[in-house]
Design a protein around this motif. Structure first.
Motif, mmCIF file in Angstrom:
data_model
loop_
_atom_site.group_PDB
_atom_site.id
_atom_site.type_symbol
_atom_site.label_atom_id
_atom_site.label_comp_id
_atom_site.label_asym_id
_atom_site.label_seq_id
_atom_site.Cartn_x
_atom_site.Cartn_y
_atom_site.Cartn_z
ATOM 1 N N CYS A 7 -1.297 -3.870 -4.663
ATOM 2 C CA CYS A 7 -0.019 -3.173 -4.531
ATOM 3 C C CYS A 7 1.082 -3.896 -5.302
ATOM 4 N N TYR A 131 3.603 1.409 -0.377
ATOM 5 C CA TYR A 131 2.430 0.538 -0.303
ATOM 6 C C TYR A 131 1.207 1.354 -0.709
ATOM 7 N N LEU A 133 -3.147 0.857 -1.123
ATOM 8 C CA LEU A 133 -4.310 -0.002 -0.941
ATOM 9 C C LEU A 133 -5.153 -0.044 -2.207
ATOM 10 N N ASP A 134 -5.861 -1.132 -2.376
ATOM 11 C CA ASP A 134 -6.821 -1.242 -3.465
ATOM 12 C C ASP A 134 -7.893 -0.176 -3.273
ATOM 13 N N ASN A 137 -11.442 -0.552 -1.738
ATOM 14 C CA ASN A 137 -11.677 -0.586 -0.295
ATOM 15 C C ASN A 137 -11.566 0.811 0.314
#
Length: 299
Positions: A7, A131, A133-134, A137
């Protein structure tokens, strides 16, 4: 020093891109320079997200120093003076404060704007309070604020732009979020993060291929385990029948099935049935082996 999170990398990229689009760097010719209305839209997204209006000034407070330095540059570029980012050391983290005079006003939508203003407003809001997330994942992007009015405004603008945000609350915060990979990729593309949108889709393709391969391997392993388990049961039943002296008294076709299974204990049923003379069907062979197992249980 720890590597920045996914992020943080996205936000740093968007800040740097905005800086370059504003004409700050001349390392290469820019095809597009940030117009005053787009600059104002970006600053409005930041101010609506993290701005705190007091009796003497408006404070932009963030742990993202790069963002506030970018805002400072855009304000100076717009001929505002005495714009300084100050550092505030805390027990757990360092925050940065940009104080603005009360007469500075950013509003979006503005009376004069172009088609590029909305993406810049979303970009400012996301860098300030978003935000992501990668995608290695899971897929999740959100924008949160304690101000309900800000999230309602953002949701209304998102709806008009066909951006698929959903809303919820968490621990006193109002959240807009999305979990669909294509929706996240579309939003990142809209705010200038095409690089990360492409990376997300590439990771999605890799995960889908990997999951498909794992499903095939698991299916094959389950089939193999079932075949081996069935074969071992039949072989054990034949041993019991021989030990009890009952194998020799069975009909010829059952003795033949027993002999073939003992000779080829690991062979799949579809191949085993061809070892009989004459060859049997798969169901015929399975019927005889199940009969042997049933007789062994009676012993």
């Amino acid at each position: 020093m720890d590597a920045p999170s996914y992020c943080a990398s996205v936000k740093a990229y968007l800040c740097q891109r905005t800086l370059e689009e504003s004409g700050y760097t001349n390392t290469k010719k820019q095809k597009f320079l940030l117009s005053p209305c787009c600059s104002s839209a970006f600053l409005a997204g930041v101010a609506d997200s993290i701005g705190k209006k007091g009796s003497k000034d408006i404070k932009l407070v963030s742990e993202n120093c790069q963002l506030l330095e970018l805002c400072s540059y855009l304000l100076i570029r717009s001929e505002f003076t005495n714009i300084v980012v100050k550092t505030k050391e805390g027990k757990k983290s360092t925050t940065y404060v940009l104080s603005l005079p009360l007469d500075i006003s950013f509003s979006y939508p503005a009376s004069k704007e172009c088609s590029e203003c909305l993406p810049y407003y979303f970009r400012g809001a996301f860098i300030s309070s978003g935000y992501v997330l990668d995608p290695s994942n899971e897929y999740h992007l959100e924008v949160k604020s304690k101000e309900k009015s800000f999230c309602e405004k953002l949701l209304s603008l998102a709806h008009d732009a066909d951006i698929a945000f959903k809303k919820t609350t968490r621990r006193g915060n109002h959240l807009l979020y999305m979990k669909d990979s294509e929706d996240i990729a579309d939003f990142l593309t809209l705010i200038g993060g095409e690089k990360y949108a492409m990376e997300l889709m590439n990771k999605k393709i890799f995960k889908e291929i990997s999951n498909h391969t794992n499903r095939i391997n698991n299916y094959d392993q389950a089939n193999l385990s079932r075949v081996i388990g069935s074969a071992q049961t039949a072989v054990e039943a034949i041993r019991v029948l021989r030990k009890k002296g009952r194998l020799e008294s069975l009909p010829r076709e059952l003795q033949e099935a027993a002999m073939v299974r003992e000779s080829y204990p690991d062979m799949p049923l579809c191949q085993l049935c061809k070892q009989c003379n004459p060859p049997l069907t798969k169901s015929g062979m399975n019927h005889r082996l199940q009969k042997l197992i049933s007789l062994a249980k009676e012993c």
